[in-house]
Motif scaffolding. Sequence first.
Motif, short mmCIF file in Angstrom:
data_model
loop_
_atom_site.label_atom_id
_atom_site.label_comp_id
_atom_site.label_asym_id
_atom_site.label_seq_id
_atom_site.Cartn_x
_atom_site.Cartn_y
_atom_site.Cartn_z
N PRO A 56 9.44 -26.37 -47.40
CA PRO A 56 9.18 -27.75 -46.95
C PRO A 56 9.31 -27.87 -45.44
CG PRO A 56 10.63 -27.74 -48.86
CD PRO A 56 10.52 -26.32 -48.40
N GLY A 57 8.45 -28.70 -44.85
CA GLY A 57 8.45 -28.86 -43.41
C GLY A 57 9.80 -29.26 -42.85
N ILE A 58 10.53 -30.16 -43.53
CA ILE A 58 11.80 -30.63 -43.02
C ILE A 58 12.83 -29.50 -43.00
CG2 ILE A 58 12.63 -31.42 -45.29
CD1 ILE A 58 13.22 -33.13 -41.86
N VAL A 59 12.75 -28.61 -43.98
CA VAL A 59 13.65 -27.45 -44.01
C VAL A 59 13.28 -26.49 -42.89
CG1 VAL A 59 14.45 -25.48 -45.37
CG2 VAL A 59 14.03 -27.69 -46.49
N PHE A 60 11.99 -26.26 -42.73
CA PHE A 60 11.52 -25.42 -41.64
C PHE A 60 12.00 -25.96 -40.30
CE2 PHE A 60 8.49 -24.74 -38.21
CZ PHE A 60 8.36 -23.36 -38.19
N GLY A 61 11.89 -27.29 -40.13
CA GLY A 61 12.29 -27.92 -38.88
C GLY A 61 13.75 -27.69 -38.56
N ILE A 62 14.61 -27.85 -39.55
CA ILE A 62 16.05 -27.65 -39.35
C ILE A 62 16.34 -26.20 -39.00
CG2 ILE A 62 18.29 -27.66 -40.50
CD1 ILE A 62 17.25 -30.07 -42.14
N LEU A 63 15.71 -25.27 -39.72
CA LEU A 63 15.91 -23.84 -39.45
C LEU A 63 15.40 -23.48 -38.06
CD1 LEU A 63 14.86 -22.27 -42.87
CD2 LEU A 63 17.17 -22.51 -41.95
N TYR A 64 14.26 -24.04 -37.69
CA TYR A 64 13.65 -23.74 -36.40
C TYR A 64 14.53 -24.22 -35.26
CZ TYR A 64 10.07 -23.66 -32.71
OH TYR A 64 9.36 -23.42 -31.56
N ILE A 65 15.01 -25.46 -35.34
CA ILE A 65 15.88 -26.01 -34.29
C ILE A 65 17.16 -25.18 -34.17
CG2 ILE A 65 17.32 -27.97 -33.65
CD1 ILE A 65 14.40 -28.44 -33.09
N GLY A 66 17.75 -24.86 -35.30
CA GLY A 66 18.98 -24.06 -35.28
C GLY A 66 18.75 -22.68 -34.68
N TYR A 67 17.65 -22.07 -35.07
CA TYR A 67 17.32 -20.73 -34.59
C TYR A 67 17.07 -20.72 -33.08
CZ TYR A 67 14.62 -16.38 -34.10
OH TYR A 67 14.16 -15.15 -33.72
N GLU A 68 16.27 -21.67 -32.60
CA GLU A 68 15.96 -21.73 -31.17
C GLU A 68 17.20 -22.06 -30.35
OE1 GLU A 68 13.31 -20.77 -29.78
OE2 GLU A 68 11.97 -20.59 -31.48
N GLN A 69 18.04 -22.94 -30.86
CA GLN A 69 19.27 -23.29 -30.16
C GLN A 69 20.21 -22.09 -30.08
OE1 GLN A 69 21.63 -26.44 -31.92
NE2 GLN A 69 22.25 -27.16 -29.91
N TYR A 70 20.28 -21.34 -31.16
CA TYR A 70 21.13 -20.15 -31.19
C TYR A 70 20.67 -19.12 -30.17
CZ TYR A 70 22.83 -15.63 -32.89
OH TYR A 70 23.39 -14.38 -32.97
N LEU A 71 19.36 -18.84 -30.16
CA LEU A 71 18.83 -17.86 -29.22
C LEU A 71 18.92 -18.35 -27.79
CD1 LEU A 71 15.70 -16.51 -31.11
CD2 LEU A 71 17.96 -15.46 -30.89
N ASN A 72 18.75 -19.64 -27.59
CA ASN A 72 18.85 -20.19 -26.25
C ASN A 72 20.27 -20.06 -25.70
OD1 ASN A 72 17.84 -21.74 -23.93
ND2 ASN A 72 19.07 -23.42 -24.72
N ARG A 73 21.26 -20.29 -26.55
CA ARG A 73 22.66 -20.16 -26.11
C ARG A 73 23.03 -18.71 -25.84
NH1 ARG A 73 26.08 -24.40 -29.96
NH2 ARG A 73 25.34 -26.32 -28.93
N ARG A 74 22.41 -17.81 -26.58
CA ARG A 74 22.68 -16.39 -26.36
C ARG A 74 21.98 -15.87 -25.12
NH1 ARG A 74 21.59 -12.36 -31.05
NH2 ARG A 74 22.42 -11.02 -29.39
#
Length: 208
Positions: free
Chosen positions: A149-167
């Motif tokens: 589902p798009g909403i699940v993808f959105g949550i995963l995407y935001i979390g993933y990008e934020q994680y990589l950005n902080r690293r």
Amino acid sequence: MMTFILIFITAVVSVSCLKNRTWFERLALVPYRTVHRREWYRAVTYGFVHGDNVHLIVNMFVLLSFGQHIERMFTAYQHAGTIMSSYLTYGLLYFGGLVAAAAPDIVRKRNDPHYASIGASGAVAAVVFTSIFFNPWSKIYFFGIVPIPGIVFGILYIGYEQYLNRRQTRDGINHNAHLWGALFGFVFPILVDPSLWNVFVQNLLHRS
């Protein structure tokens, strides 16, 4: 129509810049030059430049997949009287996504003359997340294979990008731009008409 126009212009400019380093450097987002030389146009032109053909093709494929859907939706809202112009709204979404994705880097990297960023990923992310806003349960293919589902993808995407950005990974990808472009795309419909938040809530609670 606008999706095809954007893809055509981006393809022409990107291919031209790959062959001409001068144009590449003139259009890329270089926060130092943007701020200190007042070259504010770079906050938009960088989105029409890509590092290679794969970078270009991936971004334009995603834009094609989601952009046409958003155009049709904005047209429907125009006919309903919610927005004045579907073309104007789509343009504000896309170019607003470019600026929103560039703004944090312009601030953070304004004194770094060696930092540069390119690519339409921020604007494309904005288009994808506006689509998620209106259709939170529609399927998006994770890694092009697994439908979620798009909403699940959105949550995963935001979390993933934020994680990589902080690293602060050195993979050559501007995860910060992806993150801010996506967030802009999600809030964009509310900026256009705050009542559209009710549309999101209804669609989220009443899964079809």
